[in-house]
Design an enzyme around this catalytic site. Structure first.
Site, short mmCIF file in Angstrom:
data_model
loop_
_atom_site.label_atom_id
_atom_site.label_comp_id
_atom_site.label_asym_id
_atom_site.label_seq_id
_atom_site.Cartn_x
_atom_site.Cartn_y
_atom_site.Cartn_z
N GLN A 1 -1.41 7.73 3.03
CA GLN A 1 -2.73 7.50 3.60
C GLN A 1 -3.60 6.62 2.68
OE1 GLN A 1 -4.22 7.97 6.46
NE2 GLN A 1 -2.37 8.81 7.39
N SER A 2 -2.98 5.63 2.08
CA SER A 2 -3.69 4.77 1.14
C SER A 2 -4.72 3.87 1.83
CB SER A 2 -2.68 3.89 0.38
OG SER A 2 -3.33 2.90 -0.37
N ASN A 3 -5.95 3.95 1.36
CA ASN A 3 -6.97 3.01 1.79
C ASN A 3 -6.69 1.62 1.24
OD1 ASN A 3 -8.73 5.15 2.94
ND2 ASN A 3 -8.91 5.76 0.80
#
Length: 353
Positions: free
Chosen positions: A91-93
Protein backbone atom coordinates in the site's frame (compact mmCIF):
# COMPACT_ATOMS: atom_id res chain seq x y z
CA UNK A 1 7.54 5.61 -24.62
CA UNK A 2 8.87 8.93 -23.27
CA UNK A 3 9.15 12.56 -24.21
CA UNK A 4 9.42 13.33 -27.91
CA UNK A 5 12.52 15.23 -28.95
CA UNK A 6 10.44 18.28 -29.87
CA UNK A 7 9.00 18.55 -26.38
CA UNK A 8 10.63 20.50 -23.55
CA UNK A 9 10.69 18.40 -20.37
CA UNK A 10 9.21 20.21 -17.35
CA UNK A 11 12.54 20.43 -15.55
CA UNK A 12 13.90 23.50 -13.81
CA UNK A 13 16.08 24.58 -10.90
CA UNK A 14 14.46 25.98 -7.77
CA UNK A 15 16.10 28.80 -5.90
CA UNK A 16 17.16 28.52 -2.29
CA UNK A 17 18.98 25.65 -0.65
CA UNK A 18 18.40 23.13 -3.46
CA UNK A 19 19.18 25.39 -6.43
CA UNK A 20 22.02 23.18 -7.72
CA UNK A 21 19.68 20.26 -8.49
CA UNK A 22 17.12 19.85 -11.29
CA UNK A 23 13.55 19.05 -10.38
CA UNK A 24 10.50 18.07 -12.40
CA UNK A 25 7.48 20.28 -11.80
CA UNK A 26 4.82 17.88 -10.54
CA UNK A 27 3.03 19.28 -7.48
CA UNK A 28 0.88 22.16 -6.31
CA UNK A 29 3.07 24.27 -4.04
CA UNK A 30 3.03 25.82 -1.54
CA UNK A 31 0.67 23.49 0.27
CA UNK A 32 -1.64 25.05 2.87
CA UNK A 33 -0.60 25.77 6.45
CA UNK A 34 -3.77 25.70 8.53
CA UNK A 35 -4.71 26.10 12.21
CA UNK A 36 -6.50 23.27 14.03
CA UNK A 37 -8.36 25.19 16.76
CA UNK A 38 -10.91 22.51 17.66
CA UNK A 39 -8.29 19.79 18.01
CA UNK A 40 -6.06 22.18 19.95
CA UNK A 41 -8.91 23.06 22.31
CA UNK A 42 -9.62 19.36 22.91
CA UNK A 43 -5.96 19.01 23.92
CA UNK A 44 -6.05 21.98 26.29
CA UNK A 45 -5.10 25.02 24.20
CA UNK A 46 -7.05 26.72 21.38
CA UNK A 47 -4.19 28.68 19.83
CA UNK A 48 -1.03 26.87 18.88
CA UNK A 49 -1.69 23.72 16.83
CA UNK A 50 -1.29 23.79 13.04
CA UNK A 51 -1.14 21.33 10.15
CA UNK A 52 1.00 21.43 7.00
CA UNK A 53 -1.27 20.01 4.30
CA UNK A 54 0.93 17.93 2.03
CA UNK A 55 -2.14 15.86 1.29
CA UNK A 56 -2.88 18.76 -1.08
CA UNK A 57 0.09 18.40 -3.44
CA UNK A 58 -2.30 17.63 -6.27
CA UNK A 59 -0.85 14.66 -8.15
CA UNK A 60 -3.06 11.54 -8.08
CA UNK A 61 -4.67 12.31 -4.69
CA UNK A 62 -1.58 14.09 -3.38
CA UNK A 63 0.88 13.30 -0.63
CA UNK A 64 4.38 14.36 0.34
CA UNK A 65 6.11 11.89 -1.99
CA UNK A 66 5.50 14.33 -4.85
CA UNK A 67 8.21 16.50 -3.30
CA UNK A 68 10.68 13.62 -3.30
CA UNK A 69 9.89 12.49 -6.83
CA UNK A 70 10.34 15.96 -8.27
CA UNK A 71 14.07 15.61 -7.68
CA UNK A 72 14.44 11.97 -8.70
CA UNK A 73 12.50 12.53 -11.91
CA UNK A 74 14.31 15.77 -12.59
CA UNK A 75 17.51 13.74 -12.61
CA UNK A 76 15.86 10.96 -14.64
CA UNK A 77 14.67 13.37 -17.35
CA UNK A 78 18.06 15.02 -17.62
CA UNK A 79 19.54 11.55 -18.22
CA UNK A 80 16.98 10.81 -20.93
CA UNK A 81 15.25 8.04 -19.01
CA UNK A 82 12.25 6.33 -20.58
CA UNK A 83 11.29 4.08 -17.63
CA UNK A 84 11.45 4.47 -13.86
CA UNK A 85 11.56 1.55 -11.43
CA UNK A 86 10.68 1.84 -7.76
CA UNK A 87 9.92 -0.33 -4.71
CA UNK A 88 7.53 0.12 -1.80
CA UNK A 89 5.13 -1.73 0.47
CA UNK A 90 1.92 -3.13 -1.02
CA UNK A 91 0.00 0.00 0.00
CA UNK A 92 2.87 2.36 -0.77
CA UNK A 93 1.94 5.98 -1.39
CA UNK A 94 5.40 6.42 -2.88
CA UNK A 95 4.97 3.97 -5.74
CA UNK A 96 1.43 5.20 -6.46
CA UNK A 97 2.75 8.74 -6.76
CA UNK A 98 5.67 7.54 -8.89
CA UNK A 99 3.24 5.80 -11.24
CA UNK A 100 1.26 9.03 -11.53
CA UNK A 101 4.38 11.12 -12.10
CA UNK A 102 5.56 8.73 -14.81
CA UNK A 103 2.20 8.91 -16.53
CA UNK A 104 2.25 12.71 -16.39
CA UNK A 105 5.75 12.84 -17.88
CA UNK A 106 5.23 10.16 -20.51
CA UNK A 107 7.50 7.57 -18.92
CA UNK A 108 6.97 3.85 -18.45
CA UNK A 109 6.91 2.72 -14.83
CA UNK A 110 7.63 -0.51 -12.97
CA UNK A 111 6.52 -0.67 -9.34
CA UNK A 112 7.70 -3.50 -7.10
CA UNK A 113 5.51 -4.18 -4.08
CA UNK A 114 7.11 -5.70 -0.97
CA UNK A 115 5.12 -8.00 1.29
CA UNK A 116 5.84 -5.85 4.36
CA UNK A 117 2.62 -6.30 6.37
CA UNK A 118 1.67 -9.90 7.03
CA UNK A 119 -1.79 -11.28 7.54
CA UNK A 120 -3.72 -8.74 5.48
CA UNK A 121 -6.89 -9.59 3.57
CA UNK A 122 -7.71 -9.39 -0.12
CA UNK A 123 -9.04 -5.84 0.29
CA UNK A 124 -5.59 -4.71 1.39
CA UNK A 125 -3.94 -6.37 -1.60
CA UNK A 126 -6.32 -5.06 -4.27
CA UNK A 127 -7.80 -1.77 -3.07
CA UNK A 128 -6.40 1.66 -2.19
CA UNK A 129 -3.00 2.41 -3.69
CA UNK A 130 -2.78 -0.97 -5.46
CA UNK A 131 -5.92 -0.18 -7.44
CA UNK A 132 -4.43 3.18 -8.39
CA UNK A 133 -1.09 1.64 -9.40
CA UNK A 134 -2.94 -0.42 -12.02
CA UNK A 135 -5.22 2.42 -13.07
CA UNK A 136 -2.19 4.64 -13.66
CA UNK A 137 -0.73 2.09 -16.04
CA UNK A 138 2.24 0.87 -14.01
CA UNK A 139 3.75 -2.57 -14.47
CA UNK A 140 3.20 -4.13 -11.04
CA UNK A 141 5.49 -6.89 -9.77
CA UNK A 142 5.73 -8.48 -6.33
CA UNK A 143 8.69 -8.98 -4.01
CA UNK A 144 8.16 -11.60 -1.28
CA UNK A 145 10.16 -9.95 1.52
CA UNK A 146 9.38 -6.81 3.49
CA UNK A 147 12.60 -6.23 5.38
CA UNK A 148 15.19 -6.74 2.67
CA UNK A 149 16.01 -3.34 1.20
CA UNK A 150 19.22 -4.51 -0.47
CA UNK A 151 17.46 -7.48 -2.05
CA UNK A 152 14.58 -5.33 -3.28
CA UNK A 153 17.02 -2.88 -4.86
CA UNK A 154 18.96 -5.74 -6.47
CA UNK A 155 15.71 -7.02 -7.99
CA UNK A 156 15.03 -3.55 -9.42
CA UNK A 157 18.52 -3.44 -10.90
CA UNK A 158 17.93 -6.80 -12.60
CA UNK A 159 14.68 -5.52 -14.11
CA UNK A 160 16.43 -2.33 -15.17
CA UNK A 161 19.14 -4.34 -16.93
CA UNK A 162 16.48 -6.35 -18.75
CA UNK A 163 14.75 -3.12 -19.81
CA UNK A 164 18.04 -1.76 -21.13
CA UNK A 165 18.47 -4.83 -23.35
CA UNK A 166 15.08 -3.99 -24.87
CA UNK A 167 16.35 -0.55 -25.83
CA UNK A 168 14.81 1.33 -22.91
CA UNK A 169 16.68 3.82 -20.71
CA UNK A 170 15.82 2.84 -17.12
CA UNK A 171 16.20 4.96 -14.00
CA UNK A 172 16.04 3.21 -10.61
CA UNK A 173 14.72 4.96 -7.50
CA UNK A 174 16.37 2.90 -4.78
CA UNK A 175 14.77 1.87 -1.51
CA UNK A 176 17.86 1.53 0.66
CA UNK A 177 19.76 4.44 2.18
CA UNK A 178 23.02 3.66 0.38
CA UNK A 179 22.57 5.79 -2.78
CA UNK A 180 22.50 9.51 -2.07
CA UNK A 181 19.02 10.52 -0.87
CA UNK A 182 18.22 12.88 -3.73
CA UNK A 183 14.53 12.96 -2.85
CA UNK A 184 15.29 14.43 0.57
CA UNK A 185 16.02 17.71 -1.21
CA UNK A 186 12.26 17.99 -1.68
CA UNK A 187 11.87 18.21 2.09
CA UNK A 188 14.73 20.68 2.45
CA UNK A 189 12.75 22.86 0.05
CA UNK A 190 9.59 22.07 2.03
CA UNK A 191 11.19 23.44 5.19
CA UNK A 192 11.98 26.67 3.33
CA UNK A 193 8.38 26.81 2.13
CA UNK A 194 6.97 26.28 5.62
CA UNK A 195 9.06 28.95 7.30
CA UNK A 196 8.28 31.46 4.56
CA UNK A 197 4.58 30.84 5.24
CA UNK A 198 5.13 31.12 9.00
CA UNK A 199 7.01 34.41 8.62
CA UNK A 200 4.23 35.82 6.45
CA UNK A 201 1.61 35.26 9.16
CA UNK A 202 3.88 35.85 12.17
CA UNK A 203 3.78 32.25 13.39
CA UNK A 204 6.53 31.24 15.82
CA UNK A 205 7.09 27.50 15.32
CA UNK A 206 8.67 25.62 18.20
CA UNK A 207 7.97 22.01 17.24
CA UNK A 208 7.50 20.15 13.96
CA UNK A 209 6.20 16.57 13.98
CA UNK A 210 6.70 14.37 10.91
CA UNK A 211 6.35 10.68 10.15
CA UNK A 212 9.70 8.88 10.21
CA UNK A 213 10.01 5.69 8.14
CA UNK A 214 12.67 5.66 5.44
CA UNK A 215 13.97 8.77 7.24
CA UNK A 216 14.07 10.77 4.01
CA UNK A 217 11.22 13.12 4.98
CA UNK A 218 12.46 13.48 8.56
CA UNK A 219 16.11 14.02 7.59
CA UNK A 220 15.26 16.44 4.78
CA UNK A 221 13.06 18.61 6.99
CA UNK A 222 15.62 18.52 9.81
CA UNK A 223 18.50 19.56 7.54
CA UNK A 224 16.36 22.28 5.99
CA UNK A 225 15.37 23.69 9.37
CA UNK A 226 18.96 23.75 10.59
CA UNK A 227 20.27 25.17 7.29
CA UNK A 228 17.79 28.04 7.68
CA UNK A 229 19.31 28.80 11.08
CA UNK A 230 16.46 27.61 13.32
CA UNK A 231 18.56 25.89 15.95
CA UNK A 232 15.80 26.03 18.58
CA UNK A 233 13.05 24.36 16.52
CA UNK A 234 12.54 20.74 17.52
CA UNK A 235 11.85 18.30 14.68
CA UNK A 236 10.16 15.19 16.08
CA UNK A 237 9.93 12.01 14.04
CA UNK A 238 7.02 9.68 14.77
CA UNK A 239 8.36 6.16 14.20
CA UNK A 240 6.27 4.15 11.75
CA UNK A 241 8.57 1.22 10.97
CA UNK A 242 11.48 0.88 13.45
CA UNK A 243 11.90 1.47 17.15
CA UNK A 244 13.45 4.69 18.43
CA UNK A 245 16.99 3.30 18.75
CA UNK A 246 17.13 1.97 15.20
CA UNK A 247 15.34 4.96 13.72
CA UNK A 248 17.43 7.66 15.37
CA UNK A 249 20.61 6.07 13.98
CA UNK A 250 19.08 5.90 10.50
CA UNK A 251 17.89 9.52 10.61
CA UNK A 252 21.35 10.68 11.63
CA UNK A 253 22.97 8.78 8.75
CA UNK A 254 20.51 10.06 6.15
CA UNK A 255 20.69 13.62 7.49
CA UNK A 256 24.47 13.57 7.17
CA UNK A 257 24.11 12.51 3.53
CA UNK A 258 21.56 15.24 2.85
CA UNK A 259 23.71 17.90 4.52
CA UNK A 260 26.67 16.91 2.36
CA UNK A 261 24.62 17.64 -0.77
CA UNK A 262 24.07 21.31 0.08
CA UNK A 263 26.50 24.09 -0.73
CA UNK A 264 25.77 25.68 2.64
CA UNK A 265 27.57 24.09 5.59
CA UNK A 266 25.13 22.25 7.87
CA UNK A 267 26.15 20.20 10.89
CA UNK A 268 23.70 17.62 12.21
CA UNK A 269 24.50 15.82 15.46
CA UNK A 270 22.75 13.14 17.47
CA UNK A 271 21.35 15.91 19.67
CA UNK A 272 19.38 17.21 16.68
CA UNK A 273 17.59 13.90 16.15
CA UNK A 274 14.38 13.33 18.11
CA UNK A 275 12.23 10.27 17.48
CA UNK A 276 9.19 8.92 19.31
CA UNK A 277 8.02 5.31 18.93
CA UNK A 278 5.08 5.43 21.37
CA UNK A 279 2.58 5.00 18.49
CA UNK A 280 4.57 2.33 16.62
CA UNK A 281 3.40 -0.96 18.14
CA UNK A 282 2.49 -3.51 16.97
CA UNK A 283 4.46 -2.46 13.89
CA UNK A 284 4.47 -0.98 10.40
CA UNK A 285 1.06 -0.61 8.81
CA UNK A 286 -0.80 -1.90 11.86
CA UNK A 287 -3.36 0.01 13.88
CA UNK A 288 -3.28 0.67 17.61
CA UNK A 289 -5.57 2.60 19.98
CA UNK A 290 -3.48 5.81 19.87
CA UNK A 291 -3.53 5.93 16.09
CA UNK A 292 -7.22 5.12 15.86
CA UNK A 293 -7.97 7.91 18.37
CA UNK A 294 -5.84 10.36 16.40
CA UNK A 295 -7.60 9.45 13.14
CA UNK A 296 -11.00 9.88 14.75
CA UNK A 297 -10.05 13.18 16.40
CA UNK A 298 -8.67 14.66 13.18
CA UNK A 299 -11.81 13.63 11.30
CA UNK A 300 -14.49 14.63 13.80
CA UNK A 301 -12.86 17.83 15.06
CA UNK A 302 -11.15 19.21 11.94
CA UNK A 303 -12.62 17.33 8.98
CA UNK A 304 -9.16 15.95 8.21
CA UNK A 305 -8.76 12.43 6.84
CA UNK A 306 -5.48 10.84 7.89
CA UNK A 307 -4.17 7.39 7.04
CA UNK A 308 -3.32 4.66 9.58
CA UNK A 309 0.24 4.04 8.39
CA UNK A 310 1.93 7.46 8.44
CA UNK A 311 -0.07 10.58 9.29
CA UNK A 312 -2.28 8.77 11.79
CA UNK A 313 0.82 7.87 13.81
CA UNK A 314 2.29 11.34 13.27
CA UNK A 315 -0.90 12.86 14.72
CA UNK A 316 -0.92 10.38 17.61
CA UNK A 317 2.61 11.40 18.60
CA UNK A 318 2.07 15.07 17.80
CA UNK A 319 -1.10 15.35 19.86
CA UNK A 320 0.75 13.90 22.85
CA UNK A 321 3.68 16.31 22.46
CA UNK A 322 1.31 19.23 22.05
CA UNK A 323 -0.70 18.30 25.14
CA UNK A 324 2.52 18.30 27.21
CA UNK A 325 3.98 21.50 25.71
CA UNK A 326 3.92 24.42 28.16
CA UNK A 327 5.52 26.97 25.82
CA UNK A 328 3.65 29.62 23.85
CA UNK A 329 5.16 28.52 20.51
CA UNK A 330 3.29 26.72 17.75
CA UNK A 331 3.37 23.01 17.01
CA UNK A 332 2.98 21.97 13.37
CA UNK A 333 1.94 18.42 12.42
CA UNK A 334 2.94 17.44 8.89
CA UNK A 335 0.10 15.76 7.00
CA UNK A 336 1.98 13.61 4.49
CA UNK A 337 -1.11 12.38 2.65
CA UNK A 338 -1.58 8.67 2.08
CA UNK A 339 -5.36 8.92 1.99
CA UNK A 340 -5.87 6.13 -0.61
CA UNK A 341 -4.36 3.57 1.78
CA UNK A 342 -7.22 4.19 4.21
CA UNK A 343 -9.60 2.28 1.93
CA UNK A 344 -7.40 -0.81 2.13
CA UNK A 345 -7.75 -0.73 5.93
CA UNK A 346 -11.52 -0.41 5.96
CA UNK A 347 -12.18 -3.62 7.88
CA UNK A 348 -9.61 -2.78 10.58
CA UNK A 349 -10.79 0.80 10.95
CA UNK A 350 -14.48 -0.05 11.18
CA UNK A 351 -14.10 -3.12 13.37
CA UNK A 352 -11.61 -1.59 15.77
CA UNK A 353 -9.35 -4.63 15.29
Amino acid sequence: MGLRMSESPPVSHRGGLTSAYPHARLGHFPTPLEPMPRLAAALGSPERLWVKRDDCTGLALGGNKVRQLEYYLGAALELGATRILITGAVQSNYVRTAAAAAAKLGLACTVQLEDRVRGKDELYRRSGNVLLDHLLGADVVLYPEGEDEAGADAALEQMAAAAATRGERPYVVHLSEQPRPLGALGYVAAAEELFQQAAHIGLDIGTLVVSSGSAVTHAGVLVGVRALGYADVQVVGACVRRDAGQQSARVLRVAASVASMLSRSVQISADDVTVDDTALAPGYGQLNPQTRHAMSSAATLEGLIVDPVYTGKCFAVGMDWYARDTSDRATVLWHTGGTPALFAYGQSVLSGA
